[in-house]
Design an enzyme around this catalytic site. Structure first.
Site, PDB file in Angstrom:
ATOM      1  N   ASP A  13       0.864  -1.188   0.000  1.00 35.49           N
ATOM      2  CA  ASP A  13       0.000   0.000   0.000  1.00 35.49           C
ATOM      3  C   ASP A  13       0.901   1.239   0.000  1.00 35.49           C
ATOM      4  O   ASP A  13       1.710   1.423   0.909  1.00 35.49           O
ATOM      5  CB  ASP A  13      -0.894  -0.033   1.256  1.00 35.49           C
ATOM      6  N   ASP A 107      -3.227   2.243  -5.804  1.00 33.10           N
ATOM      7  CA  ASP A 107      -2.034   2.236  -4.939  1.00 33.10           C
ATOM      8  C   ASP A 107      -1.922   1.021  -4.034  1.00 33.10           C
ATOM      9  O   ASP A 107      -1.127   1.020  -3.104  1.00 33.10           O
ATOM     10  CB  ASP A 107      -1.989   3.525  -4.111  1.00 33.10           C
ATOM     11  N   GLU A 108      -2.716  -0.013  -4.302  1.00 32.19           N
ATOM     12  CA  GLU A 108      -2.745  -1.147  -3.384  1.00 32.19           C
ATOM     13  C   GLU A 108      -2.860  -2.446  -4.152  1.00 32.19           C
ATOM     14  O   GLU A 108      -3.617  -2.513  -5.120  1.00 32.19           O
ATOM     15  CB  GLU A 108      -4.034  -1.053  -2.583  1.00 32.19           C
TER      16      GLU A 108
HETATM   17  P1  TTP Z   1      -5.324   5.016   0.592  1.00 39.72           P
HETATM   18  O1  TTP Z   1      -4.279   3.940   0.429  1.00 39.72           O
HETATM   19  O2  TTP Z   1      -6.515   4.722   1.438  1.00 39.72           O
HETATM   20  O3  TTP Z   1      -4.669   6.305   1.204  1.00 39.72           O
HETATM   21  P2  TTP Z   1      -3.265   6.922   0.975  1.00 39.72           P
HETATM   22  O4  TTP Z   1      -2.398   6.097   0.088  1.00 39.72           O
HETATM   23  O5  TTP Z   1      -3.465   8.327   0.529  1.00 39.72           O
HETATM   24  O6  TTP Z   1      -2.692   6.974   2.426  1.00 39.72           O
HETATM   25  P3  TTP Z   1      -2.077   5.814   3.306  1.00 39.72           P
HETATM   26  O7  TTP Z   1      -0.671   6.258   3.565  1.00 39.72           O
HETATM   27  O8  TTP Z   1      -2.913   5.786   4.546  1.00 39.72           O
HETATM   28  O9  TTP Z   1      -2.157   4.556   2.511  1.00 39.72           O
HETATM   29  O10 TTP Z   1      -5.840   5.506  -0.812  1.00 39.72           O
HETATM   30  C1  TTP Z   1      -4.992   5.583  -1.946  1.00 39.72           C
HETATM   31  C2  TTP Z   1      -5.348   6.759  -2.820  1.00 39.72           C
HETATM   32  O11 TTP Z   1      -6.717   6.667  -3.216  1.00 39.72           O
HETATM   33  C3  TTP Z   1      -5.198   8.084  -2.110  1.00 39.72           C
HETATM   34  O12 TTP Z   1      -3.914   8.645  -2.237  1.00 39.72           O
HETATM   35  C4  TTP Z   1      -6.262   8.921  -2.736  1.00 39.72           C
HETATM   36  C5  TTP Z   1      -7.312   7.951  -3.201  1.00 39.72           C
HETATM   37  N1  TTP Z   1      -8.489   8.018  -2.309  1.00 39.72           N
HETATM   38  C6  TTP Z   1      -9.578   8.792  -2.682  1.00 39.72           C
HETATM   39  O13 TTP Z   1      -9.592   9.364  -3.770  1.00 39.72           O
HETATM   40  N2  TTP Z   1     -10.644   8.892  -1.822  1.00 39.72           N
HETATM   41  C7  TTP Z   1     -10.671   8.254  -0.600  1.00 39.72           C
HETATM   42  O14 TTP Z   1     -11.650   8.367   0.155  1.00 39.72           O
HETATM   43  C8  TTP Z   1      -9.538   7.432  -0.228  1.00 39.72           C
HETATM   44  C9  TTP Z   1      -9.518   6.698   1.077  1.00 39.72           C
HETATM   45  C10 TTP Z   1      -8.479   7.356  -1.108  1.00 39.72           C
HETATM   46 MG    MG Z   2      -2.181   4.040   0.378  1.00 39.12          MG
END
Ligand code: TTP
Ligand code: MG
Length: 356
Positions: A13, A107-108
């Site tokens: 992630d 991103d995952e």
């Molecule tokens: P996430 O992996 O949930 O968040 P993140 O990568 O920004 O942060 P973390 O370090 O906690 O992993 O989501 C990945 C991407 O998806 C994030 O950068 C933006 C997008 N996203 C949205 O557009 N809306 C949302 O509600 C969420 C949770 C994420």
């Molecule tokens: Mg993330």
């Protein structure tokens, strides 16, 4: 791999993905609180960096609220093309290790590396290293014998860290784990469990499967298994979402087309949010509107489009509405269908399996 050895699953992630990319593009922003999205005030943040999170800013928070929490917050416009390109580079790195990759969003992803000789933690380390070298971004990883635990583990040493849950440490990890962390347990189920005195997976293990099923239906059985760390779901590279939609059933039926136009606005804004969050890497081929009339008959109007086009939805709504010939409407749905992202040489039967 011997038949009984535990599987080696990695969940990767990226850290504050969209924000991290924007900051890489503009190094002068490093160390400052930065969010992506929300700029118009009414819109919501897609994400924000860890500096902004310290003020309480979060994904999906309205921009005006984030600004109130953090007056110096820098809000940047969303640039999906850029994030998609970075995502492709990261997926390319995964393929250097295994073909068993199941992306969950830009991103995952889950990776199954059971068939490789190296230790899973070493592979995760190497993947994160290559991501850093080629994109300048940091990733976190979780390593475990199944998907459920790997996903929880990737959050454990975030950002820029990794955490492994081995089979012999599974119980130490799970017994104190809050039930909210269980896959599928949302706010409502968590409240229901708390009201029964169940706070952790350890507490949940006291319940018989039959009782859990009586209280929570089909989910009860999955709760029974997950709190014991049992999750047999395969990492499935063929899984592919074919459409995304959002719908609303109204407490009182809708009589007027004008009101239907008003109601679809909210349905669409949630659809857009969902799309951005879950599958913005997918190419849209069609928009559709579904109506369910007072006699429970449904109709769907659709048209080819490459984007979630609000004006097109208004036309589709009218088209479907007139098919009702005066009947009132109890449900409105709006959605998109995707172009298949699969390579042409992949097995079409596999796809059918997941579409049913
Ligand atoms: P996430 O992996 O949930 O968040 P993140 O990568 O920004 O942060 P973390 O370090 O906690 O992993 O989501 C990945 C991407 O998806 C994030 O950068 C933006 C997008 N996203 C949205 O557009 N809306 C949302 O509600 C969420 C949770 C994420
Ligand atoms: Mg993330």
């Amino acid at each position: 791999m011997p038949a009984n050895s535990p599987r080696k699953i990695i969940h990767v992630d990226m850290d504050c993905f969209y924000a991290a990319i924007e900051i890489r593009e503009r190094p002068e922003l490093a160390g400052k609180p930065v969010a992506v999205g929300g700029g118009s005030g009414r819109g919501v943040l897609t994400t924000c960096n860890y500096e902004a999170r310290r003020f309480g800013c979060r994904s999906a928070m309205p921009g005006f609220k984030a600004r109130r929490l953090c007056p110096d917050l820098i809000m940047l416009p969303v640039r999906f093309d850029l994030y998609r390109a970075e995502s492709a580079k990261i997926r390319e790195i995964f393929t250097e290790f295994t073909e068993l990759i199941e992306p969950l969003s830009l991103d995952e992803a889950y990776l199954d590396v059971s068939h490789l000789h190296s230790k899973a933690a070493a592979i995760a380390w190497e993947i994160r290293e290559r991501i850093r070298e080629r994109t300048g971004l940091t990733a976190s990883a979780g390593i475990a014998p199944n998907k459920f635990l790997a996903k929880i583990a990737s959050d454990w040493d975030k950002p820029d860290g990794q955490y492994e849950i081995t089979e012999d440490r599974m119980d130490d990890f799970l017994i104190p784990l809050p039930v909210e962390k269980i896959w599928g347990v949302g706010k409502r189920t968590a409240e229901k469990l708390h009201a029964q005195g169940v706070k952790t997976c350890g507490d949940l293990r006291e319940w018989k499967e039959s009782l859990l099923m009586a209280r929570f239906g089909k989910m009860g059985s999955s709760l029974f298994r997950l709190c014991r760390g049992i999750d047999d779901r395969e990492v499935n590279p063929d899984r592919e979402r074919k459409s995304l939609s959002n719908e609303n059933t109204f407490r009182e039926n809708i009589f007027e087309l004008e009101e239907a136009h008003e109601r679809i606005g909210k349905i669409l804004s949630e659809l857009i949010e969902d799309y951005q969050e879950k599958c913005s890497d997918r190419e849209i081929r069609e928009c559709f509107v579904k109506l369910k009339f007072e006699d429970f008959q449904t109709t769907t109007a659709q048209k080819a489009s490459h984007r979630i086009d609000v004006d097109l939805y208004a036309d589709l709504l009218e088209e479907a509405w007139h098919r009702g010939q005066g009947r009132t409407v109890r449900l409105i749905g709006a959605g998109v269908r995707f172009v298949s992202a699969k390579k042409p040489d992949s097995d079409p039967n596999q796809l059918e399996m997941f579409d049913s």
